[in-house]
Design an enzyme around this catalytic site. Structure first.
Site, mmCIF file in Angstrom:
data_model
loop_
_atom_site.group_PDB
_atom_site.id
_atom_site.type_symbol
_atom_site.label_atom_id
_atom_site.label_comp_id
_atom_site.label_asym_id
_atom_site.label_seq_id
_atom_site.Cartn_x
_atom_site.Cartn_y
_atom_site.Cartn_z
ATOM 1 C CG HIS A 113 42.214 -24.387 -77.434
ATOM 2 N ND1 HIS A 113 41.926 -25.696 -77.167
ATOM 3 C CD2 HIS A 113 41.540 -24.085 -78.570
ATOM 4 C CE1 HIS A 113 41.105 -26.157 -78.092
ATOM 5 N NE2 HIS A 113 40.864 -25.201 -78.957
ATOM 6 C CB CYS A 122 39.752 -26.655 -74.723
ATOM 7 S SG CYS A 122 39.338 -28.411 -74.688
#
Length: 491
Positions: free
Chosen positions: A131, A75
């Site tokens: 993120h 991610c």
């Protein structure tokens, strides 16, 4: 003289008329990201039973990139790459930490939303775009004009459904009773409210959904789409990793995501596949709600929609679940564009990168394209999906010196210790046969090596969580040296 006077008057009239011509409004941007979504969607055909009617509709109104790949199968580095337009091997952001604004070298880099904000756009975000990063109050960078509902993986059941997995997110099953209880529904709600509001300036609305990221929870009606007795499992090969280098295991040495062995021993493979599919259909529904709101707002004709996922997800392939690999299941992602001047119902098979989103959106919006972006505009392919590309490969990186090169029909992988893999995806779409030693492929393999990044930045200060490094002698995972004789850990 009379002719000269007439010519002068005509020129003046035309000049005045052109000056009065209204400037075409800049297009709005609806920027939709989805977490951990692989190619199990209708437009990509990754699973024969998947039901994604809203993504199907989006594909019909735009261009689907059938060979799009993330720049990192994780991610934080993937989203950092998308939003800064730089490769992980350039930024040194390879792990789940740190956020790029915590790195002194990159505090002043102009992100994608900042670039649009600097050129008159009103930028808004909800859900997971970066993120899970919100700027500290004392930080000067302002990534967005408006930070909306952030949400998370809520709500949680009183107890986990899957036993034997310690990590709180490693769970799946029917939960809760209604769609509205999930945070992703609230993310969609917030985005819908923004689309209903009258905008005096062009906007960039970033909407980040978390499904189908674990925990794979969805209400019963989404599970009902996939009856367990008719469920098809992904193609799995028991000895799939017998011909791959040992270094491939180091990229995901110890992870909370379970191995295939755990799923099979605990009769959880079918429940996980079913839960993932249900979660995919759930998030498809939330995307559809936002797209319907865009249509109802009357702004669709002047809005560019881009939808993407930060990386793929294994469901037993190569003996694992999760991401963190350089194979097709981790790297291939949905990428779709729709809007004015974009072909409709088209599919492009050229290899493209999520890195290309930044320069493409800037160009489509008529903004200057910042220098030093490492992606390439997709604009020619949005008009003609068969157009040629200046960079005819997609490169994915997981930790320094570990790279995958995906071209139209092949994949080449090189690990930090020099070990390699090569696959012919026309003949072997599941990447079951590593043909790196095939002398007939020697030239083609060498051609793929030329796409490897020239720069391999050292991990930035504060790098931790899912970081693998190799110093030429030792492999280090999460700060611990791996004994080369150690057994591959579970679960």
């Amino acid at each position: 003289a009379r002719l000269s006077l007439i010519a002068l008057l005509c020129a003046t009239f035309v000049s005045h008329a052109l000056a009065q011509e209204p400037t075409p409004p800049k297009p709005n941007i609806l920027f939709i990201s989805i977490d951990d979504l692989n190619d199990w969607i209708g437009p990509l055909g990754g699973h024969p039973q998947v039901k994604t009617p809203n993504l199907d509709k989006l594909a019909a109104r735009g261009v689907t990139f059938a060979n799009a790949h993330c720049q990192a199968p994780l991610c934080n580095p993937s989203r950092t790459s998308v939003l800064t337009g730089r490769r992980p091997s350039t930024t040194g952001v390879y792990a789940l930490n740190p956020w790029i604004r915590s790195v002194s070298l990159w505090q002043s880099i102009v992100s994608l939303p900042q670039h649009f904000m600097n050129h008159g756009y009103r930028t808004l975000t909800t859900g997971k775009t970066w993120h899970d990063a919100y700027p500290p109050k004392d930080q000067t960078q302002n990534e967005f004009n408006v930070w909306g509902f952030h949400g998370g993986h809520n709500p949680k059941p009183p107890q986990k459904f899957v036993k034997g997995l310690e990590h709180g997110l490693m769970d799946w099953g029917v939960w809760p009773k209604t769609d509205e209880e999930h945070d992703d529904a609230k993310v969609a709600d917030w985005a819908i409210e923004q689309l209903k509001a009258k905008q005096s300036t062009p906007f960039m609305l970033c909407v980040g959904f978390r499904h189908p990221h674990v925990p794979c929870y969805a209400p019963q009606k989404w599970f009902d789409l996939y009856p367990e007795d008719k469920l098809q499992l992904p193609p799995l090969k028991p000895d799939d990793r017998d011909d791959v280098p040992k270094f491939a295991w180091y990229l995901h040495w110890k992870l909370p995501e379970p191995r295939l062995k755990f799923l099979e021993e605990n009769n959880q493979l079918k429940p996980l596949v079913r839960s993932y599919l249900a979660s995919v259909s759930y998030v498809d529904h939330q995307v559809g709600r936002v797209l319907d709101a865009l249509d109802a707002s009357g702004q669709a004709d002047n809005t560019i929609v881009v939808l993407w996922s930060d990386h793929g997800w294994h469901l037993g392939e190569k003996g694992i679940t999760g991401k963190n690999t350089l194979w097709e299941r981790s790297t291939r992602v949905p990428l779709m564009f729709a809007g004015p001047e974009i072909a409709k119902g088209a599919k492009c098979t050229r290899p493209v990168e999520l890195l290309d989103i930044y320069p493409t959106l800037a160009e489509l919006a008529g903004l200057p394209v910042p220098a030093n972006l490492e992606g390439h505009t997709l604009s020619p392919l949005l008009k003609n999906p068969k157009a040629t590309r200046p960079f005819q490969a997609a490169v994915t990186t997981h930790g320094p010196h570990n790279h995958s090169v995906r071209t139209e029909y092949y994949r080449y992988i090189r690990y930090a210790d020099g070990s390699e893999e090569f696959y012919n995806l026309q003949k072997d779409p599941n990447e079951w046969t590593n043909i790196i030693g095939d002398m007939a492929e020697a030239k083609r393999i060498d051609d793929h090596r030329k796409f490897l990044p020239a720069v391999n930045a050292y991990p930035v200060a504060g790098s931790k969580t899912r970081l693998v490094t190799f110093d030429g002698k030792q492999v280090t995972w999460e700060g611990d040296v791996i004994d080369p004789k150690a057994a591959i850990p579970g679960p």
